[in-house]
Design an enzyme around this catalytic site. Structure first.
Site, mmCIF file in Angstrom:
data_model
loop_
_atom_site.group_PDB
_atom_site.id
_atom_site.type_symbol
_atom_site.label_atom_id
_atom_site.label_comp_id
_atom_site.label_asym_id
_atom_site.label_seq_id
_atom_site.Cartn_x
_atom_site.Cartn_y
_atom_site.Cartn_z
ATOM 1 N N SER A 124 10.132 -4.446 -28.207
ATOM 2 C CA SER A 124 9.897 -5.176 -29.332
ATOM 3 C C SER A 124 8.557 -5.959 -29.305
ATOM 4 O O SER A 124 8.341 -5.932 -28.066
ATOM 5 C CB SER A 124 11.211 -6.326 -29.597
ATOM 6 O OG SER A 124 10.524 -7.281 -30.372
ATOM 7 N N TYR A 149 15.686 -13.844 -25.266
ATOM 8 C CA TYR A 149 15.644 -12.690 -25.931
ATOM 9 C C TYR A 149 14.306 -11.846 -25.653
ATOM 10 O O TYR A 149 14.460 -10.624 -24.933
ATOM 11 C CB TYR A 149 15.775 -12.550 -27.474
ATOM 12 C CG TYR A 149 15.615 -11.051 -28.123
ATOM 13 C CD1 TYR A 149 16.488 -10.058 -27.900
ATOM 14 C CD2 TYR A 149 14.492 -10.996 -28.877
ATOM 15 C CE1 TYR A 149 16.263 -8.948 -28.581
ATOM 16 C CE2 TYR A 149 14.164 -9.678 -29.618
ATOM 17 C CZ TYR A 149 15.127 -8.661 -29.094
ATOM 18 O OH TYR A 149 14.693 -7.483 -29.956
ATOM 19 N N LYS A 153 13.478 -8.417 -22.771
ATOM 20 C CA LYS A 153 12.686 -7.077 -23.400
ATOM 21 C C LYS A 153 11.693 -6.939 -22.157
ATOM 22 O O LYS A 153 11.414 -5.747 -21.797
ATOM 23 C CB LYS A 153 12.319 -7.048 -24.657
ATOM 24 C CG LYS A 153 13.323 -7.161 -25.656
ATOM 25 C CD LYS A 153 13.959 -5.722 -25.763
ATOM 26 C CE LYS A 153 15.139 -5.924 -26.596
ATOM 27 N NZ LYS A 153 15.934 -4.759 -26.614
HETATM 28 P P1 NAD Z 1 22.090 -3.970 -33.693
HETATM 29 O O1 NAD Z 1 22.741 -5.298 -33.365
HETATM 30 O O2 NAD Z 1 22.448 -3.630 -35.009
HETATM 31 O O3 NAD Z 1 22.389 -2.563 -32.566
HETATM 32 C C1 NAD Z 1 22.897 -2.899 -31.209
HETATM 33 C C2 NAD Z 1 23.778 -2.105 -30.970
HETATM 34 O O4 NAD Z 1 24.287 -2.312 -29.526
HETATM 35 C C3 NAD Z 1 25.488 -2.870 -31.968
HETATM 36 O O5 NAD Z 1 25.945 -1.913 -32.431
HETATM 37 C C4 NAD Z 1 26.138 -3.500 -30.592
HETATM 38 O O6 NAD Z 1 27.387 -3.640 -30.888
HETATM 39 C C5 NAD Z 1 25.649 -2.823 -29.288
HETATM 40 N N1 NAD Z 1 25.608 -3.642 -28.068
HETATM 41 C C6 NAD Z 1 25.147 -4.602 -27.571
HETATM 42 N N2 NAD Z 1 25.535 -4.953 -26.359
HETATM 43 C C7 NAD Z 1 26.226 -3.776 -25.829
HETATM 44 C C8 NAD Z 1 26.920 -3.188 -24.571
HETATM 45 N N3 NAD Z 1 26.672 -4.350 -23.566
HETATM 46 N N4 NAD Z 1 27.260 -2.232 -24.358
HETATM 47 C C9 NAD Z 1 27.462 -1.448 -25.483
HETATM 48 N N5 NAD Z 1 27.034 -1.780 -26.841
HETATM 49 C C10 NAD Z 1 26.248 -2.781 -27.023
HETATM 50 O O7 NAD Z 1 20.505 -4.207 -33.424
HETATM 51 P P2 NAD Z 1 19.367 -3.108 -33.964
HETATM 52 O O8 NAD Z 1 18.626 -4.052 -35.219
HETATM 53 O O9 NAD Z 1 19.925 -1.731 -34.378
HETATM 54 O O10 NAD Z 1 18.347 -2.939 -32.513
HETATM 55 C C11 NAD Z 1 18.649 -2.083 -31.603
HETATM 56 C C12 NAD Z 1 17.863 -2.517 -30.514
HETATM 57 O O11 NAD Z 1 16.167 -2.488 -30.908
HETATM 58 C C13 NAD Z 1 18.128 -3.750 -29.867
HETATM 59 O O12 NAD Z 1 18.000 -3.180 -28.328
HETATM 60 C C14 NAD Z 1 17.232 -4.608 -30.571
HETATM 61 O O13 NAD Z 1 16.640 -5.573 -29.377
HETATM 62 C C15 NAD Z 1 15.762 -3.725 -30.468
HETATM 63 N N6 NAD Z 1 15.044 -3.994 -31.501
HETATM 64 C C16 NAD Z 1 15.224 -4.569 -32.910
HETATM 65 C C17 NAD Z 1 14.528 -5.018 -33.869
HETATM 66 C C18 NAD Z 1 15.040 -5.493 -35.058
HETATM 67 O O14 NAD Z 1 14.231 -6.156 -35.698
HETATM 68 N N7 NAD Z 1 16.212 -4.989 -35.627
HETATM 69 C C19 NAD Z 1 13.321 -5.302 -33.265
HETATM 70 C C20 NAD Z 1 12.723 -4.891 -32.186
HETATM 71 C C21 NAD Z 1 13.580 -4.420 -31.342
HETATM 72 C C1 UD1 Z 2 12.217 -12.186 -35.460
HETATM 73 C C2 UD1 Z 2 12.141 -12.731 -34.028
HETATM 74 C C3 UD1 Z 2 11.605 -11.613 -33.167
HETATM 75 C C4 UD1 Z 2 12.490 -10.147 -33.291
HETATM 76 C C5 UD1 Z 2 12.464 -9.989 -34.802
HETATM 77 C C6 UD1 Z 2 13.294 -8.659 -35.060
HETATM 78 C C7 UD1 Z 2 11.766 -15.266 -34.230
HETATM 79 C C8 UD1 Z 2 11.166 -16.091 -33.698
HETATM 80 N N1 UD1 Z 2 11.490 -13.855 -33.897
HETATM 81 O O1 UD1 Z 2 10.759 -11.719 -35.650
HETATM 82 O O2 UD1 Z 2 11.510 -12.135 -31.676
HETATM 83 O O3 UD1 Z 2 12.037 -9.110 -32.533
HETATM 84 O O4 UD1 Z 2 12.936 -10.833 -35.527
HETATM 85 O O5 UD1 Z 2 13.376 -8.290 -36.075
HETATM 86 O O6 UD1 Z 2 12.914 -15.268 -34.601
HETATM 87 N N2 UD1 Z 2 10.982 -15.941 -42.884
HETATM 88 C C9 UD1 Z 2 11.338 -16.864 -43.924
HETATM 89 N N3 UD1 Z 2 12.440 -17.148 -44.236
HETATM 90 C C10 UD1 Z 2 13.430 -16.364 -43.881
HETATM 91 C C11 UD1 Z 2 13.291 -15.608 -42.570
HETATM 92 C C12 UD1 Z 2 12.182 -15.196 -42.202
HETATM 93 O O7 UD1 Z 2 10.278 -17.202 -44.314
HETATM 94 O O8 UD1 Z 2 14.588 -16.704 -44.203
HETATM 95 C C13 UD1 Z 2 9.654 -15.449 -42.565
HETATM 96 C C14 UD1 Z 2 9.476 -15.887 -40.940
HETATM 97 O O9 UD1 Z 2 8.910 -17.247 -40.665
HETATM 98 C C15 UD1 Z 2 8.130 -14.807 -40.561
HETATM 99 C C16 UD1 Z 2 8.757 -13.616 -41.486
HETATM 100 O O10 UD1 Z 2 9.435 -14.094 -42.595
HETATM 101 O O11 UD1 Z 2 7.035 -15.245 -40.791
HETATM 102 C C17 UD1 Z 2 9.566 -12.548 -40.643
HETATM 103 O O12 UD1 Z 2 10.604 -13.168 -40.069
HETATM 104 P P1 UD1 Z 2 11.762 -12.299 -39.339
HETATM 105 O O13 UD1 Z 2 12.330 -11.401 -40.442
HETATM 106 O O14 UD1 Z 2 12.857 -13.473 -38.867
HETATM 107 O O15 UD1 Z 2 11.077 -11.608 -38.116
HETATM 108 P P2 UD1 Z 2 10.052 -12.109 -36.997
HETATM 109 O O16 UD1 Z 2 9.930 -13.691 -37.035
HETATM 110 O O17 UD1 Z 2 9.153 -11.284 -37.119
#
Ligand code: NAD
Ligand code: UD1
Length: 337
Positions: A124, A149, A153
């Protein structure tokens, strides 16, 4: 190729599974459904006309995961499984370390035992901590995250880098996602947060469908274009494609590679609200609230390396993201329930 997708029932995983099936790969999902629903498998089948093999187990369960490796003989792994709520990680740091780091340890141990040489890891942009400058480059320092979190990573990235150093035949792609939003254009799969969403786009879509009354904008006094936080929002379909590109890269035996997956463009909270209103002809009521603790002003990627080395770049724009996010939400007001 046969790909083991941990966390394949989740938001990004399900879209990537569809992309893999579409290009003809075989898919084996391992997911304990702690943050996803079994219904997603039916939706994947509806979209792709194929069902992935599914094991409902935790990646932390070494005995059961060992059996999966023995049964399936996979060529590569995409490791999405993990917990991802920043707020929850502050309250339950041990859970985040055991689930995220612990499961990665088990996975690495078993991939070595079963001689699987290719792994893509979901990292991330949060690993960059508070950026000293933007855009963010892969070579920028990582660490100093404000929450457990993010630290998990960083730790997993380091574990994988160590493994790649020890074994030159191992291929590792670390993908640092920026802010994934949007949904499959079919409206059949998308992001399904439990409870009140923490992230901006699912909050907006729930205001749009009147499940929530009004969006809270966290701060309008940042040093940005309009005072609100700026992020690099990337369509989840583009992100899914980025995983196919990373697998192709791994098949050329590059060893360790690290890529930002972002668009290279920053969008403020107010710009995203207005784009959503324009794309969907809706009004999103909002109020300005104080800054959210732990937030940074601006984060966006330099995504040139992914293009230079994998020929991958984001194709969807912010309007596409807003249309697809709304299409998913309005067709599934209660997510997969
Ligand atoms: P998500 O929660 O929708 O998907 C994660 C999946 O992993 C879920 O289906 C959950 O049931 C499964 N899971 C969690 N722990 C597990 C375990 N121990 N064994 C088996 N399954 C398990 O999340 P996502 O948004 O699809 O994110 C996927 C990956 O990408 C994550 O590692 C997350 O940290 C990373 N990531 C997500 C974002 C974001 O904004 N969505 C941003 C950066 C990184
Ligand atoms: C957040 C996480 C980041 C994670 C990412 C996954 C925090 C501090 N960071 O990032 O670690 O990898 O999600 O997608 O939680 N905002 C509002 N109102 C809301 C929600 C968000 O104004 O109800 C604003 C936030 O202040 C930010 C932007 O929208 O400026 C994006 O927020 P968000 O979607 O939560 O993502 P990140 O903060 O970038």
């Amino acid at each position: 190729m046969k790909i083991l997708v941990t966390g394949g029932a989740g938001y990004i995983g399900s879209h990537t599974v569809c992309a893999l099936l579409k290009q003809g790969d075989e898919v084996v999902i391992v997911d304990n459904l702690c943050n996803s629903k079994i219904e997603v498998l039916k939706r994947i089948e509806k979209i792709c006309g194929k069902t992935p093999t599914f094991y409902q187990i935790s990646v932390q369960d070494e005995v059961k995961l060992d059996e999966v490796f023995s049964n399936e003989h996979v060529d590569a792994i995409i490791h999405f499984a993990g917990l991802k709520s920043v707020g929850e990680s502050v309250l339950k740091p041990d859970l985040y370390y055991s689930n995220n780091v612990g499961s990665s340890e088990v996975l690495i141990k078993l991939m070595k035992k079963h001689h699987v040489k290719n792994i893509v890891f979901s990292s991330s942009a949060t690993v960059y901590g508070t950026p000293k400058r933007v855009p963010l480059y892969e070579s920028d320092p990582i660490g100093g995250c404000t929450n457990p979190y993010g630290e998990t990573k960083v730790v997993i990235e380091k574990m994988l880098q160590e493994e790649a150093k020890k074994d030159p035949s191992l291929n590792v792609a670390i993908l640092r996602y920026f802010n994934p939003i949007g949904a499959h254009p079919s409206g059949l799969i998308g992001e399904d947060p439990q409870g009140i969403p923490n992230n901006l786009m699912p909050y907006i879509t729930q205001v749009a469908c009147k499940k929530l009354e009004c969006l809270n904008v966290f701060g309008n006094d940042y040093d940005t274009v309009d005072g609100t936080g700026v992020r690099d929002y990337i369509h989840v379909m583009d992100l899914a494609d980025g995983h196919l590109a990373a697998l192709n890269k791994l098949y050329q035996n590059p060893g360790l590679v690290i890529y930002n997956l972002g668009t290279g463009k920053g969008t403020s909270v107010l710009e995203l609200i207005h784009a959503f209103e324009k794309a969907n002809n809706l009004i999103i009521p909002y109020v300005i609230k104080p800054r959210r603790p732990g937030d940074i002003a601006t984060s966006y990627a330099n995504a040139d390396k992914a293009y230079q080395e994998m020929k991958w770049k984001a194709k969807y724009n912010i309007i596409d993201c807003c249309k697809d996010a709304w299409n998913w939400q309005k067709n599934n007001p209660n997510g997969y329930n």
